[in-house]
Scaffold this active site. Structure first.
Site, PDB file in Angstrom:
ATOM      1  N   HIS A 199      15.368  69.746 -21.395  1.00  0.00           N
ATOM      2  CA  HIS A 199      14.879  69.320 -20.070  1.00  0.00           C
ATOM      3  C   HIS A 199      13.947  70.421 -19.567  1.00  0.00           C
ATOM      4  O   HIS A 199      14.369  71.577 -19.402  1.00  0.00           O
ATOM      5  CB  HIS A 199      16.048  69.105 -19.109  1.00  0.00           C
ATOM      6  CG  HIS A 199      16.934  67.966 -19.536  1.00  0.00           C
ATOM      7  ND1 HIS A 199      18.295  68.068 -19.629  1.00  0.00           N
ATOM      8  CD2 HIS A 199      16.607  66.704 -19.927  1.00  0.00           C
ATOM      9  CE1 HIS A 199      18.788  66.907 -20.050  1.00  0.00           C
ATOM     10  NE2 HIS A 199      17.789  66.063 -20.237  1.00  0.00           N
ATOM     11  N   GLU A 217      14.646  73.289 -16.882  1.00  0.00           N
ATOM     12  CA  GLU A 217      15.877  74.078 -16.944  1.00  0.00           C
ATOM     13  C   GLU A 217      15.542  75.454 -17.526  1.00  0.00           C
ATOM     14  O   GLU A 217      15.794  75.757 -18.689  1.00  0.00           O
ATOM     15  CB  GLU A 217      16.940  73.322 -17.726  1.00  0.00           C
ATOM     16  CG  GLU A 217      17.284  72.023 -17.001  1.00  0.00           C
ATOM     17  CD  GLU A 217      18.259  71.127 -17.739  1.00  0.00           C
ATOM     18  OE1 GLU A 217      18.564  70.053 -17.202  1.00  0.00           O
ATOM     19  OE2 GLU A 217      18.709  71.484 -18.842  1.00  0.00           O
ATOM     20  N   HIS A 232      21.499  74.292 -21.397  1.00  0.00           N
ATOM     21  CA  HIS A 232      20.960  73.544 -20.253  1.00  0.00           C
ATOM     22  C   HIS A 232      21.397  74.193 -18.944  1.00  0.00           C
ATOM     23  O   HIS A 232      22.293  75.032 -18.925  1.00  0.00           O
ATOM     24  CB  HIS A 232      21.534  72.114 -20.242  1.00  0.00           C
ATOM     25  CG  HIS A 232      21.006  71.237 -21.320  1.00  0.00           C
ATOM     26  ND1 HIS A 232      20.133  70.207 -21.082  1.00  0.00           N
ATOM     27  CD2 HIS A 232      21.227  71.246 -22.657  1.00  0.00           C
ATOM     28  CE1 HIS A 232      19.841  69.606 -22.233  1.00  0.00           C
ATOM     29  NE2 HIS A 232      20.497  70.220 -23.202  1.00  0.00           N
ATOM     30  N   GLU A 258      26.202  73.832 -20.455  1.00  0.00           N
ATOM     31  CA  GLU A 258      25.645  73.789 -19.095  1.00  0.00           C
ATOM     32  C   GLU A 258      25.938  75.122 -18.410  1.00  0.00           C
ATOM     33  O   GLU A 258      27.090  75.521 -18.295  1.00  0.00           O
ATOM     34  CB  GLU A 258      26.287  72.647 -18.291  1.00  0.00           C
ATOM     35  CG  GLU A 258      25.963  71.252 -18.819  1.00  0.00           C
ATOM     36  CD  GLU A 258      24.561  70.783 -18.445  1.00  0.00           C
ATOM     37  OE1 GLU A 258      23.886  71.486 -17.660  1.00  0.00           O
ATOM     38  OE2 GLU A 258      24.155  69.714 -18.938  1.00  0.00           O
TER      39      GLU A 258
HETATM   40 ZN    ZN Z   1      19.621  69.526 -19.224  1.00  0.00          ZN
END
Ligand code: ZN
Length: 338
Positions: free
Chosen positions: A58, A61, A154, A218
């Site tokens: 992404h 990020e 991420h 994450e």
């Molecule tokens: Zn992500």
């Protein structure tokens, strides 16, 4: 070509649409820039460990992108002597330049061949990234005893009760790897979410197709380039540095990990679909039994057991897609580990 100032991120962002392959030598090995955002680093000394670090799948990020770029610079300038095989992937440089999550479609839904059903930049990129991982795991002398790792880093859109957590890919036999969990605990991860079904994420691809230990990691909230406090990733940086230098997985007690399993996917089934939560509710917020979590003209979803929690809520998507996951705490003692 060369990597000016050993800054692979700057090179990638300056050549978002492609780059002709070239080699770079560094004190502990040889590097291959294979395409934009794709850098393979081979240590002088042969190693059975092959680590993929992907960031920026992404584009906005940025925290993990900056962290990994710092590690790459340290390897190239000799501060970190590399002793394992390493593939660095900056997933979506076009979206990163736009400070956007993606351009046409969410790249992290396009793996395991799902890119074939889409057009546009992300579809091409998913195919290219799969190829890079495939080449990396096959370009080794240590085919039989190769240890394949893939950490896809991420940051999340919203806050989280557990700031750093991983998504453990769906494993059919429900046996989870103790050394990997202990490594994640040592890396500052607070919580583990056990997937309930196969998906088309990047980490699931590496697990399912290549048998890698692969996780979506994450690491807290999204910030723009230059505004990340990399000290928030100090534990992960230390454990990655140890892995790069020594090929050793740092280990901490699993007792600090909160484990959850997925109970249900919330599916947006109608334009009238709504979640009964505030816009800024954190991931892993728990609810009371009987609370009406979701409502539409077609369906209702009530919390089944007090303590059930929501993760990744999002209703700003097309009908038929996932508007969130309902998860339930699992005792560590109830997990089968190997
Ligand atoms: Zn992500």
């Amino acid at each position: 070509m060369s990597i000016l100032n050993n800054d692979f991120l700057a090179l990638t962002l300056a050549h978002q649409d492609g780059i002709a392959p070239f080699e770079v030598s560094f004190p502990s090995g040889l590097g291959f820039v294979e395409d934009t955002g794709i850098l393979r680093l081979e240590p002088k000394q042969s190693s059975a460990t092959s680590l993929v670090l992907s960031v920026g799948v992404h584009g906005n990020e940025t925290g993990p992108i900056e962290l990994v770029n710092k590690l790459v610079t340290a390897i190239l300038d000799g501060t970190i002597p590399l002793n394992i095989r390493l593939l660095i992937l900056v997933g979506n440089p076009v979206a990163a330049n736009l400070a956007k999550r993606f351009c046409d479609v969410n790249l992290n839904r396009l793996f395991r061949g799902a890119w074939q059903e889409y057009a546009g930049f992300e579809a091409k990129r998913a195919k290219r990234l799969e190829q890079a991982v495939c080449d990396f795991y096959s370009l080794t002398e240590n085919k039989t005893d190769q240890v394949k790792l893939h950490y896809d880093l991420h940051t999340a859109i919203r806050g989280s009760v557990h700031e750093k957590f991983v998504v453990y890919p769906y494993v059919e036999n429900a046996i989870y790897n103790k050394d990997q969990l202990a490594f994640l605990a040592a890396s500052g991860i607070d919580a583990v979410l056990l997937s309930h079904q196969p998906t088309t994420t990047f980490s699931y691809y590496s697990y399912a197709v290549h048998g890698a230990h692969a996780f979506t990691v994450e690491l807290g909230k999204v910030y723009p380039f230059g505004e990340n406090d990399l000290s928030r990733f100090a534990d992960l940086e230390a454990s990655l540095t140890l892995l790069l230098e020594k090929g050793v997985l740092a280990q901490s007690s699993l007792s600090s990990l909160h484990v959850f399993r997925v109970l249900d996917s919330l599916i947006k089934d109608d334009d009238s679909y709504e979640l009964s939560i505030a816009g800024d509710v954190k991931n892993f917020t728990q609810f009371e039994a009987g609370y009406r979590m979701a409502h539409s003209d077609k369906s209702d979803y009530y919390i089944k057991q007090t303590g059930d929690a929501i993760v990744f809520p999002n209703t700003n998507l097309p009908i038929g897609q996932r508007a969130g996951l309902m998860v339930r705490p699992v005792g560590l003692g109830d997990l089968q580990l190997s």
